[in-house]
Design a protein around this motif. Structure first.
Motif, PDB file in Angstrom:
ATOM      1  N   ASP A  79       9.528 -67.260 -15.616  1.00  0.00           N
ATOM      2  CA  ASP A  79       8.442 -66.547 -16.270  1.00  0.00           C
ATOM      3  C   ASP A  79       7.108 -67.269 -16.063  1.00  0.00           C
ATOM      4  O   ASP A  79       6.090 -66.630 -15.762  1.00  0.00           O
ATOM      5  N   ARG A  80       7.106 -68.578 -16.193  1.00  0.00           N
ATOM      6  CA  ARG A  80       5.842 -69.314 -16.097  1.00  0.00           C
ATOM      7  C   ARG A  80       5.333 -69.395 -14.657  1.00  0.00           C
ATOM      8  O   ARG A  80       4.126 -69.325 -14.419  1.00  0.00           O
ATOM      9  N   ILE A  81       6.214 -69.540 -13.708  1.00  0.00           N
ATOM     10  CA  ILE A  81       5.781 -69.561 -12.312  1.00  0.00           C
ATOM     11  C   ILE A  81       5.276 -68.177 -11.905  1.00  0.00           C
ATOM     12  O   ILE A  81       4.286 -68.062 -11.165  1.00  0.00           O
ATOM     13  N   ALA A  82       5.930 -67.103 -12.398  1.00  0.00           N
ATOM     14  CA  ALA A  82       5.438 -65.748 -12.123  1.00  0.00           C
ATOM     15  C   ALA A  82       4.052 -65.556 -12.718  1.00  0.00           C
ATOM     16  O   ALA A  82       3.166 -64.943 -12.089  1.00  0.00           O
ATOM     17  N   THR A  83       3.831 -66.072 -13.910  1.00  0.00           N
ATOM     18  CA  THR A  83       2.508 -65.991 -14.532  1.00  0.00           C
ATOM     19  C   THR A  83       1.483 -66.771 -13.722  1.00  0.00           C
ATOM     20  O   THR A  83       0.349 -66.316 -13.510  1.00  0.00           O
ATOM     21  N   PHE A  84       1.873 -67.954 -13.257  1.00  0.00           N
ATOM     22  CA  PHE A  84       0.988 -68.782 -12.436  1.00  0.00           C
ATOM     23  C   PHE A  84       0.579 -68.039 -11.167  1.00  0.00           C
ATOM     24  O   PHE A  84      -0.612 -67.981 -10.805  1.00  0.00           O
ATOM     25  N   ILE A  85       1.547 -67.433 -10.473  1.00  0.00           N
ATOM     26  CA  ILE A  85       1.239 -66.718  -9.236  1.00  0.00           C
ATOM     27  C   ILE A  85       0.339 -65.514  -9.525  1.00  0.00           C
ATOM     28  O   ILE A  85      -0.616 -65.234  -8.780  1.00  0.00           O
ATOM     29  N   ALA A  86       0.625 -64.790 -10.619  1.00  0.00           N
ATOM     30  CA  ALA A  86      -0.203 -63.632 -10.964  1.00  0.00           C
ATOM     31  C   ALA A  86      -1.642 -64.058 -11.230  1.00  0.00           C
ATOM     32  O   ALA A  86      -2.597 -63.399 -10.785  1.00  0.00           O
ATOM     33  N   ASN A  87      -1.828 -65.153 -11.959  1.00  0.00           N
ATOM     34  CA  ASN A  87      -3.186 -65.641 -12.251  1.00  0.00           C
ATOM     35  C   ASN A  87      -3.876 -66.134 -10.976  1.00  0.00           C
ATOM     36  O   ASN A  87      -5.070 -65.898 -10.773  1.00  0.00           O
ATOM     37  N   TYR A  88      -3.120 -66.843 -10.134  1.00  0.00           N
ATOM     38  CA  TYR A  88      -3.685 -67.346  -8.874  1.00  0.00           C
ATOM     39  C   TYR A  88      -4.104 -66.174  -7.970  1.00  0.00           C
ATOM     40  O   TYR A  88      -5.200 -66.164  -7.409  1.00  0.00           O
ATOM     41  N   LEU A 102       3.013 -65.098  -2.148  1.00  0.00           N
ATOM     42  CA  LEU A 102       4.251 -64.317  -2.225  1.00  0.00           C
ATOM     43  C   LEU A 102       4.067 -62.860  -1.851  1.00  0.00           C
ATOM     44  O   LEU A 102       4.795 -62.339  -1.008  1.00  0.00           O
ATOM     45  N   MET A 103       3.088 -62.153  -2.460  1.00  0.00           N
ATOM     46  CA  MET A 103       2.947 -60.725  -2.226  1.00  0.00           C
ATOM     47  C   MET A 103       1.549 -60.270  -2.640  1.00  0.00           C
ATOM     48  O   MET A 103       0.828 -60.978  -3.353  1.00  0.00           O
ATOM     49  N   ASP A 104       1.203 -59.087  -2.186  1.00  0.00           N
ATOM     50  CA  ASP A 104      -0.105 -58.516  -2.501  1.00  0.00           C
ATOM     51  C   ASP A 104      -0.025 -57.840  -3.876  1.00  0.00           C
ATOM     52  O   ASP A 104       0.017 -56.614  -3.985  1.00  0.00           O
ATOM     53  N   SER A 105       0.038 -58.667  -4.913  1.00  0.00           N
ATOM     54  CA  SER A 105       0.163 -58.128  -6.271  1.00  0.00           C
ATOM     55  C   SER A 105      -0.381 -59.141  -7.271  1.00  0.00           C
ATOM     56  O   SER A 105      -0.282 -60.359  -7.064  1.00  0.00           O
ATOM     57  N   THR A 106      -0.965 -58.593  -8.322  1.00  0.00           N
ATOM     58  CA  THR A 106      -1.385 -59.431  -9.458  1.00  0.00           C
ATOM     59  C   THR A 106      -0.589 -59.075 -10.707  1.00  0.00           C
ATOM     60  O   THR A 106      -0.922 -59.536 -11.796  1.00  0.00           O
ATOM     61  N   ASP A 107       0.446 -58.249 -10.534  1.00  0.00           N
ATOM     62  CA  ASP A 107       1.271 -57.815 -11.667  1.00  0.00           C
ATOM     63  C   ASP A 107       2.401 -58.819 -11.895  1.00  0.00           C
ATOM     64  O   ASP A 107       3.246 -59.020 -11.014  1.00  0.00           O
ATOM     65  N   LYS A 108       2.412 -59.441 -13.054  1.00  0.00           N
ATOM     66  CA  LYS A 108       3.400 -60.477 -13.338  1.00  0.00           C
ATOM     67  C   LYS A 108       4.829 -59.960 -13.218  1.00  0.00           C
ATOM     68  O   LYS A 108       5.709 -60.645 -12.669  1.00  0.00           O
ATOM     69  N   ASP A 109       5.084 -58.774 -13.743  1.00  0.00           N
ATOM     70  CA  ASP A 109       6.450 -58.249 -13.717  1.00  0.00           C
ATOM     71  C   ASP A 109       6.935 -58.003 -12.289  1.00  0.00           C
ATOM     72  O   ASP A 109       8.097 -58.274 -11.967  1.00  0.00           O
ATOM     73  N   GLU A 110       6.033 -57.483 -11.440  1.00  0.00           N
ATOM     74  CA  GLU A 110       6.417 -57.277 -10.036  1.00  0.00           C
ATOM     75  C   GLU A 110       6.713 -58.614  -9.362  1.00  0.00           C
ATOM     76  O   GLU A 110       7.699 -58.750  -8.623  1.00  0.00           O
ATOM     77  N   ILE A 111       5.860 -59.592  -9.630  1.00  0.00           N
ATOM     78  CA  ILE A 111       6.054 -60.913  -9.035  1.00  0.00           C
ATOM     79  C   ILE A 111       7.337 -61.550  -9.545  1.00  0.00           C
ATOM     80  O   ILE A 111       8.108 -62.148  -8.778  1.00  0.00           O
ATOM     81  N   LYS A 112       7.599 -61.398 -10.835  1.00  0.00           N
ATOM     82  CA  LYS A 112       8.806 -61.970 -11.426  1.00  0.00           C
ATOM     83  C   LYS A 112      10.053 -61.358 -10.817  1.00  0.00           C
ATOM     84  O   LYS A 112      11.041 -62.059 -10.518  1.00  0.00           O
ATOM     85  N   ALA A 113      10.020 -60.039 -10.620  1.00  0.00           N
ATOM     86  CA  ALA A 113      11.171 -59.365 -10.006  1.00  0.00           C
ATOM     87  C   ALA A 113      11.392 -59.861  -8.581  1.00  0.00           C
ATOM     88  O   ALA A 113      12.536 -60.078  -8.147  1.00  0.00           O
ATOM     89  N   ALA A 114      10.291 -60.072  -7.833  1.00  0.00           N
ATOM     90  CA  ALA A 114      10.419 -60.562  -6.467  1.00  0.00           C
ATOM     91  C   ALA A 114      10.971 -61.983  -6.438  1.00  0.00           C
ATOM     92  O   ALA A 114      11.803 -62.330  -5.586  1.00  0.00           O
TER      93      ALA A 114
END
Length: 924
Positions: A681-690, A795-807
């Protein structure tokens, strides 16, 4: 001759001319205002960058914590009884836990019982007018007492108490064989001696105890005495075995035969009165089995306890004296003797007081006993008919002896509570629905009993009965409310013939519900006395004129007594329990009272046996231990036995914390495994914020269409648009200007390059399998898409945490690293060198971002109050102010010039008129 005509000059549109001139002169102001708006947009653009960087920086704090990567979860093979948590560094392994017993605080409740005569259901016909307010038997229930006399010239006067428990409608009972004597005058006494020292061993709900008859009982001792002494001994032994005080586990009574039916003999009966999820009652053994008439196999389920006592009389003249002795025996306290005497049918001392000028007589009464603060019995509304004399209810109505019976008057229907009940239907009468009976009964004449049954089954909500003299209607449900008897449309006179109508002499009494105490109000009627009461040595003051139950409970709970007090409205009872405290043993009782107590609060709550004033006057102990003793937890953890004083147990070997809820049957297995949800969860949040930040600082070049929105909206263009079009234009105007400012800024290029370098660098320990984000499956997005690659997103062209977390969850390299190499993942993000310098991704990012957004940083210098952009705005605002002054001066000059022009035109018009009059003198 025509003159010079100036007509039309005075009609010039002076205002419009001025507005046109001011509009031309104001173009400089418009350019300044547009420029200010664009600079403000630029500031907003960099404020967005600043906010994104601050969001990223704040979340980096989580990325630097060990608890993000090192987490444990504990699963239990029996979560209902044992659960656990583990410290971050707990070993990933299994543990076994067997809970022998859970910790439990000492407790006491409204256990001591009160007593009262109740006529809500059973009418008192014994001449007993009052009883003791306290009942020593500790049973909550209804005591239906029957006083009767057998024989004429000689016989017995007998008091039998049949006790129905409120909280246990049925119970197990061991039925003893008859041991009473059968000779005249000896019924109710034991026929044979029970020798001193004989024993009885029994098991009650899993607890086995042995009781000893130290003094024994001689032949001729009353059966009531034997049963009451045995009752006391068994309960005392069970209290000791279970660590309780004054709890009632069993009752011992008798079969109550009293010689009725020839040579029938009364025997002892042991009843299981305790509530238990696994009820059991068994005779195990003992030398007194035969003498007591008890059998290990004679066990029944019964719905009441029977206790009886009697007094023999030899002549009719002795009946009154026998009744007087019986009244004393009914509430007799224990007397050692010899021989011992304990004939009470109320489990101890109780004073039965007669109405003035009367003697005890045959009849019945009900005594209710309970722990409720407001003891009472719900009553049913009742209609009592007038006396109609002896009626044979088995006979037909026409033959039963009802006064004034007439078939024509009785046939038809009558009404109770709005329900119509048909009677004696024939072809000439209509039923309750107005229908003529097509198949009349050739002899439509029901019996009285059939009529009562018809009422009871009609749905009118009442039960009809006859006691030999009068009829009754009793509401089926307790509570207030009248029974409506009859209706103006009734065609049958049965109700009046039965004496159930008011004109016929019937009376009605409304029922009532016994209310519990209201804990929010000052309790009235409870008899609480102002003063001091003491719990665990802590004195507490109560003011009976001001304190509600809730406020008193708050005083107890806020005191240093280390207990939790509560009041249960449903049971109208008071409860108090010791707090579980780590390091403080629970193996004790709650201590009540002190030599200084003056309030009877605890007694009125039925928690202690005696009012302090009574204890002081009679020399009873002022300090008492009450209720149930607490216990410490006893567990076997990985084969080692531990005693704990709480159920939330911290710091067991292996870094495990336990929460136990109750005893287990054997060992429960706890599995300690790695927990990856937090890191995921926290790494997904980090990637979304980045990614949000990178998307902000690396916008794409605008298309031609997008560029069309870069210019401020002119007045001419605005006038040709709808409101919706204007709103859309202004949104795009701000959006695309922000993107352009960021795209062209050197600051954004610097930030993007720096962050990209950090994301693609190597970290961690030399030789580690994880030294870069790519090693855990996180790479710069856009490997095959140059435009996306330029953004530098992870990782991907997204800023959505849930999408990033799923990936991430589908990324096997990433999940494997979290599960199997948490130390390396931690080092990748959060490692510091021996001097505390940041060498992990998150720590480096935190350092770099801070340099941009804090004092002295390039983003901070742009966006801060008084920074570069504010200075630019200040210059523009000064120019605007100067231009406003210039425009104002220009407008004032125009006004003066146009005023002078108007004056000259007016003069010319006057001159024109004068010339015209000279040239054309004949015109007027």
């Amino acid at each position: 001759m025509g003159g010079v005509n100036f007509q039309g000059l005075s009609g010039l549109p002076m205002g419009e001319l001025m507005d046109k001139m001011l509009e031309v002169r104001g173009q400089t102001m418009n350019r300044l205002l547009d420029n200010r708006e664009l600079v403000q947009i630029k500031k907003n653009a960099f404020m967005d960058v600043n906010n994104d960087m601050m969001t990223l920086r704040n979340q980096l704090l989580d990325m630097n914590l060990r608890s993000t990567y090192y987490n444990r979860e504990v699963s239990s093979s029996n979560e209902a009884l044992v659960s656990g948590t583990a410290e971050w560094n707990a070993a990933k392994t299994s543990h076994t836990v067997e809970v022998i017993q859970a910790a439990k605080g000492a407790s006491a409740s409204s256990y001591y019982t009160r007593s009262a005569i109740s006529e809500a259901v059973v009418k008192n016909t014994t001449n007993i007018s009052a009883i003791s307010s306290y009942y020593e038997g500790m049973l909550s229930g209804k005591h239906d007492i029957l006083i009767e006399r057998t024989g004429t010239d000689e016989g017995y006067v007998i008091a039998t108490n049949r006790i129905a428990l409120d909280n246990k409608p049925t119970m197990q009972a061991i039925m003893g064989t008859g041991i009473s004597a059968t000779a005249a005058g000896t019924h109710g006494t034991i026929a044979n001696e029970i020798t001193a020292g004989s024993t009885l061993e029994l098991n009650v709900n899993g607890t086995t105890v042995t009781v000893t008859m130290e003094d024994g009982f001689s032949a001729g001792t009353t059966l009531a005495t034997v049963s009451n002494v045995l009752d006391t001994k068994i309960n005392d032994a069970l209290n000791v075995a279970n660590g309780t005080i004054d709890q009632r586990y069993v009752a011992v009574g008798d079969s109550g035969y009293w010689g009725r039916g020839g040579d029938a003999r009364s025997g002892l009966v042991i009843y299981n009165t305790a509530l238990s999820t696994s009820e059991s009652l068994d005779i195990v053994g003992g030398s007194a089995l035969s003498a007591l008439g008890l059998d290990t196999t004679q066990k029944n389920t019964v719905n009441h306890i029977t206790k009886s006592t009697a007094v023999a009389y030899a002549d009719a003249a002795d009946v009154d004296a026998a009744f007087a002795t019986l009244r004393t025996q009914m509430g007799e306290s224990y007397s050692e003797g010899p021989p011992p005497s304990f004939n009470s049918i109320m489990d101890g001392a109780m004073n039965f007081q007669l109405a003035s000028g009367t003697t005890l007589q045959e009849g019945s009464m009900r005594i209710i006993t309970g722990t409720e603060l407001r003891l009472g019995e719900d009553s049913h509304s009742r209609v009592t008919g007038s006396a109609v004399g002896a009626i044979d209810t088995a006979q037909k109505l026409s033959e039963a002896g009802l006064s004034g019976f007439g078939s024509d008057a009785v046939e038809g229907y009558f009404t109770i509570n709005g329900v119509k009940i048909n009677i004696l239907l024939n072809t000439t009468k209509k039923d309750a629905e107005g229908n003529v009976n097509p198949n009349p009964d050739p002899n439509p004449d029901p019996t009285v009993n059939e009529m009562l049954a018809a009422i009871n089954s009609s749905g009118a909500g009442v039960t009809a009965s006859f006691d030999g003299q009068r009829f009754y209607l009793t509401a089926n449900e307790p509570g207030q409310g009248t029974i409506k008897v009859g209706d103006t449309g009734d065609t049958s006179t049965f109700l009046s013939m039965a004496g159930l109508t008011v004109p016929a002499g019937a009376t009605q009494k409304a029922g009532a519900m016994n209310p519990a105490a209201d804990p929010t109000l000052v309790p009235t009627g409870l008899g609480i006395r102002t003063g001091i009461f003491t719990v665990n040595g802590v004195s507490i003051y109560v003011d009976s004129a001001k304190d509600s139950l809730n406020s008193i409970i708050d005083k107890i709970n806020n005191s240093g007594a280390n207990v939790i007090a509560s009041y249960d409205t449903a049971s109208d009872s008071f409860h108090i329990t010791s707090k579980l405290r780590d390091g403080h043993s629970n193996q004790n009782y709650i201590v009540f009272g002190s030599e200084n107590d003056t309030s009877n609060f605890l007694r009125q709550m039925n928690v202690i046996e005696h009012d302090p004033a009574v204890s002081l006057a009679n020399g009873y102990p002022m300090v008492t231990y009450q209720g149930e003793r607490g216990q410490d937890a006893l567990i076997r953890y990985d084969g080692v036995l531990y005693t704990k004083t709480v159920n939330d147990i911290k710091g067991m070997p292996g870094g495990v914390n336990l929460n136990i809820k109750g005893p287990t049957q054997g060992a429960v297995t706890l599995n300690v495994t790695g927990e990856t949800d937090t890191a995921l969860d926290r790494i997904a949040t980090f990637i979304a914020n980045y990614n949000t930040l990178m998307e902000r600082i690396t916008p794409s070049r605008l298309t031609d269409e997008q560029k069309s929105y870069l210019q401020p909206l002119s007045n001419e263009k605005m006038q040709s648009m709808t409101f919706a079009e204007q709103d859309r234009y202004m949104e795009n105007f701000e959006l695309y200007n922000k993107q352009e400012y960021i795209r062209k800024s050197s600051e954004s290029r610097s930030i993007s390059a720096t962050l990209r370098r950090i994301m693609t660098d190597f970290y961690g320990e030399a030789g580690s399998s994880i030294r870069s984000l790519g090693d855990i499956g996180i790479e710069i997005a856009g490997k095959d898409d140059y435009a996306l690659l330029q953004k530098g997103m992870l990782l991907m062209d997204s800023t959505d945490k849930d999408e990033i977390k799923a990936a991430l969850k589908e990324n096997t390299r990433f999940m494997s690293a979290l599960e199997n190499d948490e130390e390396a993942v931690y080092n990748l993000f959060a490692q510091e060198d021996s001097e505390g310098n940041p060498i992990g991704i998150a720590r480096r990012l935190n350092e770099v971002v801070s340099e941009y957004v804090f004092a002295g940083g390039m983003i901070h210098n742009k966006t801060r109050t008084g920074g570069f952009i504010d200075n630019e705005l200040d210059r523009i605002n000064r120019s605007i102010a100067s231009e406003q002054r210039s425009l104002q001066a220009y407008e004032n000059a125009l006004k003066r010039q146009f005023a002078s022009l108007e004056s000259r035109i007016s003069d010319m018009q006057s001159q024109s008129a004068a010339i015209a009059s000279i040239v054309s003198p004949g015109q007027s």
